[in-house]
Design an enzyme around this catalytic site. Structure first.
Site, PDB file in Angstrom:
ATOM      1  N   CYS A   1       1.177  -1.284  -0.381  1.00 19.96           N
ATOM      2  CA  CYS A   1      -0.233  -0.844   0.488  1.00 19.96           C
ATOM      3  C   CYS A   1       0.910   1.186  -0.204  1.00 19.96           C
ATOM      4  O   CYS A   1       1.332   1.434   0.734  1.00 19.96           O
ATOM      5  CB  CYS A   1      -1.012   0.202   1.380  1.00 19.96           C
ATOM      6  SG  CYS A   1      -2.003   1.387   1.689  1.00 19.96           S
TER       7      CYS A   1
ATOM      8  N   CYS B   1      -0.653   3.818  -6.348  1.00 24.91           N
ATOM      9  CA  CYS B   1      -1.824   3.274  -5.260  1.00 24.91           C
ATOM     10  C   CYS B   1      -1.595   1.321  -6.106  1.00 24.91           C
ATOM     11  O   CYS B   1      -2.624   0.676  -7.121  1.00 24.91           O
ATOM     12  CB  CYS B   1      -3.149   4.004  -5.614  1.00 24.91           C
ATOM     13  SG  CYS B   1      -4.367   2.879  -4.914  1.00 24.91           S
TER      14      CYS B   1
HETATM   15  N1  GLU Z   1      -4.219   1.009  -1.401  1.00 27.27           N
HETATM   16  C1  GLU Z   1      -4.294   1.708  -1.507  1.00 27.27           C
HETATM   17  C2  GLU Z   1      -4.457   2.804  -0.510  1.00 27.27           C
HETATM   18  C3  GLU Z   1      -5.864   2.991  -1.072  1.00 27.27           C
HETATM   19  C4  GLU Z   1      -7.202   4.055   0.051  1.00 27.27           C
HETATM   20  O1  GLU Z   1      -6.812   2.862   1.204  1.00 27.27           O
HETATM   21  O2  GLU Z   1      -7.266   4.696  -0.074  1.00 27.27           O
HETATM   22  C5  GLU Z   1      -2.616   2.485  -1.554  1.00 27.27           C
HETATM   23  O3  GLU Z   1      -2.022   2.130  -2.596  1.00 27.27           O
HETATM   24  O4  GLU Z   1      -2.153   3.825  -1.820  1.00 27.27           O
END
Ligand code: GLU
Length: 260
Positions: free
Chosen positions: A70, A182
């Protein structure tokens, strides 16, 4: 001992899919913080707290390495995690450096898609300041795309309408590279490839992250073999329907991969 993957929701499965291909004999734990997804629209202190709570639950198991799959959680809390735990911890950041290199060769610009929080934090702004000598990097938050993904919304027409709204007024002929900063966004890679001009290249951090994981655990990548390990899915609200959603999302990603 297993390798743990962590994300706010199903985004980190895009990185897990890559790890399953490269490390087909490993066992994995995948943890989603369903109590607090999405992270990208929350404040830094909130996300720090959610990450610390989630990782302390994950670490109760037999874990030999942690992938913070993440970008938002990495930007918010990776230093604290590394100070607290002494196992290898791999984080993620938008792949701005390789994107700038490629765009310079083409004489064009870079567009980074990420969450609002990732784009606002110093980990990202410092990275751009370090590598963007010619001021070619533009950034765009896509919070709705995280929501679409969490709803398993992969309808091409719907997504195409969304991007038409988001990219209205942007001259895509000026860009050569879009960074998917993301881990929820690579779900949309094939749809994006169909709706964006063909000269635009999409890059994400999954490959580099898994390479880093392999080197930290001293295991060489073994692609080409069928996955033989075991994956346990967990989520912070312990909702069985979400466990089912994770399995469906992973299936969707594997279909996408095998179609490539
Ligand atoms: N998986 C997301 C997070 C998305 C979220 O929870 O807003 C990232 O890589 O930033």
């Amino acid at each position: 001992m297993r390798i743990a993957f962590f994300d706010s929701g199903i985004g980190g499965l895009t990185v897990l899919t890559e790890a399953m291909r490269k490390l087909p004999n490993e066992d994995f734990l995948y943890f989603a913080d369903t109590l607090h997804v999405p992270y990208g629209t929350k404040t830094l202190p909130e996300v720090k707290r959610y990450v610390e709570e989630s990782v302390s639950l994950i670490m109760q198991g037999d874990i030999k390495a942690l992938v913070v799959a993440c970008n938002t959680a990495t930007s918010a809390a990776i230093e604290e995690l590394r100070r607290t735990y002494d196992i290898p911890i791999v984080g993620m950041e938008p792949a701005v450096k390789p994107a700038v290199k490629r765009s310079q060769a083409a004489g064009k610009r870079v567009l980074v898609f990420a969450t609002s929080l990732t784009l606002s934090l110093s980990k990202y702004t410092d990275l751009v300041a370090r590598v963007d000598d010619h001021k070619v990097v533009d950034s765009m938050p896509l919070p709705e795309l995280v929501q679409y993904c969490e709803q398993l919304q992969f309808d091409r027409d719907e997504i195409e309408r969304y991007f038409s709204r988001k990219l209205a007024g942007i001259d895509l002929s000026q860009y050569s590279t879009i960074v998917l900063g993301c881990t929820h966004f690579p779900y949309y890679k094939s749809i994006l490839q169909q709706i964006l001009p063909p000269h635009i290249e999409l890059i994400d951090g999954s490959h580099g992250t898994v390479e880093r994981l392999c080197s930290l655990i001293g295991s060489s990548a073994n692609p080409g073999q069928a996955f033989k390990g075991h994956i346990e899915f967990k989520c912070s609200d312990e909702n069985p329907a979400y466990l089912d959603k994770m399995a469906r999302a992973l299936d969707y990603l594997q279909t996408q991969y095998s179609a490539q």
